[in-house]
Design a protein around this motif. Sequence first.
Motif, mmCIF file in Angstrom:
data_model
loop_
_atom_site.group_PDB
_atom_site.id
_atom_site.type_symbol
_atom_site.label_atom_id
_atom_site.label_comp_id
_atom_site.label_asym_id
_atom_site.label_seq_id
_atom_site.Cartn_x
_atom_site.Cartn_y
_atom_site.Cartn_z
ATOM 1 N N LYS A 100 0.841 -1.191 0.000
ATOM 2 C CA LYS A 100 0.000 0.000 0.000
ATOM 3 C C LYS A 100 0.880 1.246 0.000
ATOM 4 C CE LYS A 100 -3.978 -2.072 2.297
ATOM 5 N NZ LYS A 100 -4.921 -1.988 3.438
ATOM 6 N N GLU A 101 0.599 2.133 -0.922
ATOM 7 C CA GLU A 101 1.434 3.311 -1.089
ATOM 8 C C GLU A 101 0.547 4.538 -1.275
ATOM 9 O OE1 GLU A 101 3.831 3.928 -4.786
ATOM 10 O OE2 GLU A 101 5.488 3.597 -3.391
ATOM 11 N N LYS A 102 0.853 5.586 -0.521
ATOM 12 C CA LYS A 102 0.109 6.831 -0.664
ATOM 13 C C LYS A 102 0.793 7.690 -1.725
ATOM 14 C CE LYS A 102 -1.884 7.104 3.996
ATOM 15 N NZ LYS A 102 -3.275 7.222 3.591
ATOM 16 N N ASN A 103 0.051 8.006 -2.785
ATOM 17 C CA ASN A 103 0.566 8.810 -3.885
ATOM 18 C C ASN A 103 -0.064 10.189 -3.849
ATOM 19 O OD1 ASN A 103 1.949 6.568 -4.717
ATOM 20 N ND2 ASN A 103 0.648 6.133 -6.472
ATOM 21 N N VAL A 104 0.703 11.204 -4.211
ATOM 22 C CA VAL A 104 0.171 12.562 -4.279
ATOM 23 C C VAL A 104 0.745 13.264 -5.498
ATOM 24 C CG1 VAL A 104 1.999 13.608 -2.854
ATOM 25 C CG2 VAL A 104 -0.255 14.683 -2.972
ATOM 26 N N VAL A 105 -0.091 14.068 -6.144
ATOM 27 C CA VAL A 105 0.361 14.972 -7.181
ATOM 28 C C VAL A 105 0.028 16.384 -6.715
ATOM 29 C CG1 VAL A 105 -1.804 14.708 -8.485
ATOM 30 C CG2 VAL A 105 0.240 15.621 -9.606
ATOM 31 N N VAL A 106 1.026 17.251 -6.807
ATOM 32 C CA VAL A 106 0.862 18.642 -6.383
ATOM 33 C C VAL A 106 0.975 19.527 -7.626
ATOM 34 C CG1 VAL A 106 1.704 20.486 -4.885
ATOM 35 C CG2 VAL A 106 1.925 18.089 -4.168
ATOM 36 N N ALA B 261 -4.745 28.835 -16.306
ATOM 37 C CA ALA B 261 -3.919 27.877 -15.560
ATOM 38 C C ALA B 261 -4.756 26.716 -15.040
ATOM 39 C CB ALA B 261 -3.229 28.587 -14.392
ATOM 40 N N TYR B 262 -5.975 27.003 -14.570
ATOM 41 C CA TYR B 262 -6.828 25.926 -14.064
ATOM 42 C C TYR B 262 -7.315 25.024 -15.197
ATOM 43 C CZ TYR B 262 -6.896 27.624 -9.277
ATOM 44 O OH TYR B 262 -6.533 27.975 -7.998
ATOM 45 N N GLU B 263 -7.530 25.591 -16.388
ATOM 46 C CA GLU B 263 -7.907 24.755 -17.528
ATOM 47 C C GLU B 263 -6.788 23.787 -17.888
ATOM 48 O OE1 GLU B 263 -8.786 27.660 -20.445
ATOM 49 O OE2 GLU B 263 -10.783 28.136 -19.647
ATOM 50 N N LEU B 264 -5.544 24.286 -17.880
ATOM 51 C CA LEU B 264 -4.402 23.411 -18.155
ATOM 52 C C LEU B 264 -4.230 22.376 -17.051
ATOM 53 C CD1 LEU B 264 -1.947 22.621 -19.820
ATOM 54 C CD2 LEU B 264 -0.656 24.448 -18.694
ATOM 55 N N ALA B 265 -4.393 22.780 -15.802
ATOM 56 C CA ALA B 265 -4.267 21.836 -14.680
ATOM 57 C C ALA B 265 -5.305 20.730 -14.778
ATOM 58 C CB ALA B 265 -4.416 22.584 -13.351
ATOM 59 N N ALA B 266 -6.546 21.079 -15.124
ATOM 60 C CA ALA B 266 -7.608 20.081 -15.244
ATOM 61 C C ALA B 266 -7.277 19.061 -16.324
ATOM 62 C CB ALA B 266 -8.938 20.767 -15.536
ATOM 63 N N ALA B 267 -6.743 19.527 -17.445
ATOM 64 C CA ALA B 267 -6.405 18.607 -18.533
ATOM 65 C C ALA B 267 -5.278 17.669 -18.138
ATOM 66 C CB ALA B 267 -6.024 19.423 -19.777
ATOM 67 N N ILE B 268 -4.242 18.199 -17.477
ATOM 68 C CA ILE B 268 -3.113 17.360 -17.066
ATOM 69 C C ILE B 268 -3.552 16.326 -16.032
ATOM 70 C CG2 ILE B 268 -0.888 17.376 -15.886
ATOM 71 C CD1 ILE B 268 -0.381 20.131 -17.129
ATOM 72 N N TYR C 193 -3.177 11.864 -13.996
ATOM 73 C CA TYR C 193 -3.306 11.582 -12.564
ATOM 74 C C TYR C 193 -4.768 11.388 -12.182
ATOM 75 C CZ TYR C 193 1.408 13.548 -12.716
ATOM 76 O OH TYR C 193 2.717 13.799 -13.016
ATOM 77 N N PRO C 194 -5.362 10.235 -12.555
ATOM 78 C CA PRO C 194 -6.793 10.014 -12.280
ATOM 79 C C PRO C 194 -7.104 10.097 -10.790
ATOM 80 C CG PRO C 194 -5.696 7.980 -12.974
ATOM 81 C CD PRO C 194 -4.733 9.083 -13.211
ATOM 82 N N TRP C 195 -8.213 10.678 -10.480
ATOM 83 C CA TRP C 195 -8.620 10.932 -9.091
ATOM 84 C C TRP C 195 -8.752 9.647 -8.285
ATOM 85 C CZ3 TRP C 195 -8.435 13.688 -5.120
ATOM 86 C CH2 TRP C 195 -9.433 13.774 -4.156
ATOM 87 N N ARG C 196 -9.106 8.549 -8.926
ATOM 88 C CA ARG C 196 -9.283 7.288 -8.199
ATOM 89 C C ARG C 196 -7.955 6.719 -7.699
ATOM 90 N NH1 ARG C 196 -9.779 6.210 -13.554
ATOM 91 N NH2 ARG C 196 -8.382 4.655 -14.464
ATOM 92 N N GLU C 197 -6.838 7.192 -8.253
ATOM 93 C CA GLU C 197 -5.522 6.646 -7.895
ATOM 94 C C GLU C 197 -4.621 7.646 -7.182
ATOM 95 O OE1 GLU C 197 -3.682 5.132 -11.388
ATOM 96 O OE2 GLU C 197 -5.343 3.785 -11.899
ATOM 97 N N TRP C 198 -4.910 8.937 -7.299
ATOM 98 C CA TRP C 198 -3.985 9.944 -6.784
ATOM 99 C C TRP C 198 -4.660 10.881 -5.800
ATOM 100 C CZ3 TRP C 198 1.227 10.475 -8.043
ATOM 101 C CH2 TRP C 198 1.679 9.624 -9.047
ATOM 102 N N ASN C 199 -3.935 11.207 -4.721
ATOM 103 C CA ASN C 199 -4.300 12.352 -3.907
ATOM 104 C C ASN C 199 -3.842 13.595 -4.660
ATOM 105 O OD1 ASN C 199 -5.170 10.989 -1.296
ATOM 106 N ND2 ASN C 199 -3.160 10.074 -1.634
#
Length: 438
Positions: free
Chosen positions: A257-263, A332-339, A344-350
């Motif tokens: 089990k590993e906690k992953n995060v994307v900032v 910036a938020y439009e680009l962040a949403a696309a990336i 980084y699918p929400w089901r796998e990443w914090n």
Amino acid sequence: MGLRDDLERFREVGEERREDLEEFISYGDLGGSGANNINIPIKVVDLPEFAYDPRDRGGVGQGQGGTPDVGQPVGPPQPGDGDEEGDPGEEGADHEYYQMDPEEFAQELDEQLGLDLEPKGKEVIEEIEGDFTDVTRSGPNSTLDFERLFKEGLKRKLSMDFDEEYVREALRVEGKDARDVFEWAREKNILVSWAWVADAYEDVPESERDKWSSFEEMDENVEQTTTLQRIRRDGLREVPFRREDERYRHPEIIEKKEKNVVVVNIRDVSGSMREKKRELVERTFTPLDWYLTGKYDNAEFVYIAHDAEAWQVEREEFFGIRSGGGTKISSAYELAAAILEEEYPWREWNRYVFAAGDSENSSNDTTENVVPLMEEIPANLHAYVETQPGGNAINATHAEEVERALGDTGNVVVARVSRPEDVVDAIYDILSTEDDDQ
């Protein structure tokens, strides 16, 4: 206090006491550290020592040949009278560094700020191959567990083996036939089959079938040997292997089990972002990067710069970037949403989405575009850091509008930094806001 005590004190102050962590975040040289190593300055104090004048001098009160009269020039300073080059005070004190990794940095920041935060959100399960401790019924011959196969065959031999000579003597008891001997053997827990007894009885000559008057007499005169005694005497000639005993070694599958995060770090680099504003952004984002790297098993970072348009940059460019032009934060938020959606699918990443700027934005962009985008992007935490040295500008309304629209949602925080002393408080506000329910 003696000289030795003085020396120990100097060493304690000079070598062991590094700069306070909060002071380092507010005023230190953050650019002197990397993504995975933090250099905290240590003031190096010179240890006391005796110094001797290297020049040859005479005795007390003696001059050095031709003592000048009062007011007579004595000439330029000689080497050793002071610095040979440079103005007084030009060189600062020497510094060394105490090196931290992000995990130690996060632990100490927790202690200093009283946070003691634990990573929240989902755990990603990674399957890895461990040691060959599992077994299956099929597999390549190279993985056949021969030791297990031999043990199973040996157990079968031990359970089925019996003293054949001892049973053959029982077939020589007067008046007893094969059925009588089979039942006698069962009573004595001798695991012999009926077929073997019947065949062995046929092999006994008629003249020998009255050798013993009873089973008791035979037992008193014939010694029964154990399986172990026979193996020691005759050796292990045959082990009954069966296909059903075959097992093949297989690596154990371990779920780690590993906690992953994307900032996602977003910064405004428009023309209104002057040097002091940029410095406050960097002082806030850099420790946050270190902290989350130290807290999570796997931390990845996305860096986005924007003016009226947004583009992705590398970390080195992000901290120190300069640009110009107008401001449209929603780009910036439009680009962040696309990336995030693609990588980084929400089901796998914090997810953490941090943005910073001076709160100046194009007309209606915050309410019509940014706020809806923040609501649509799933994240553990959205944060906006307003950097306005000396107070708010008249048109710096973005932070206020975000706070008014999303301040009660539980995973949105607005922090204001107008001077370096505010940075640590802003970091505390951000890290203590994450919603447990996200």
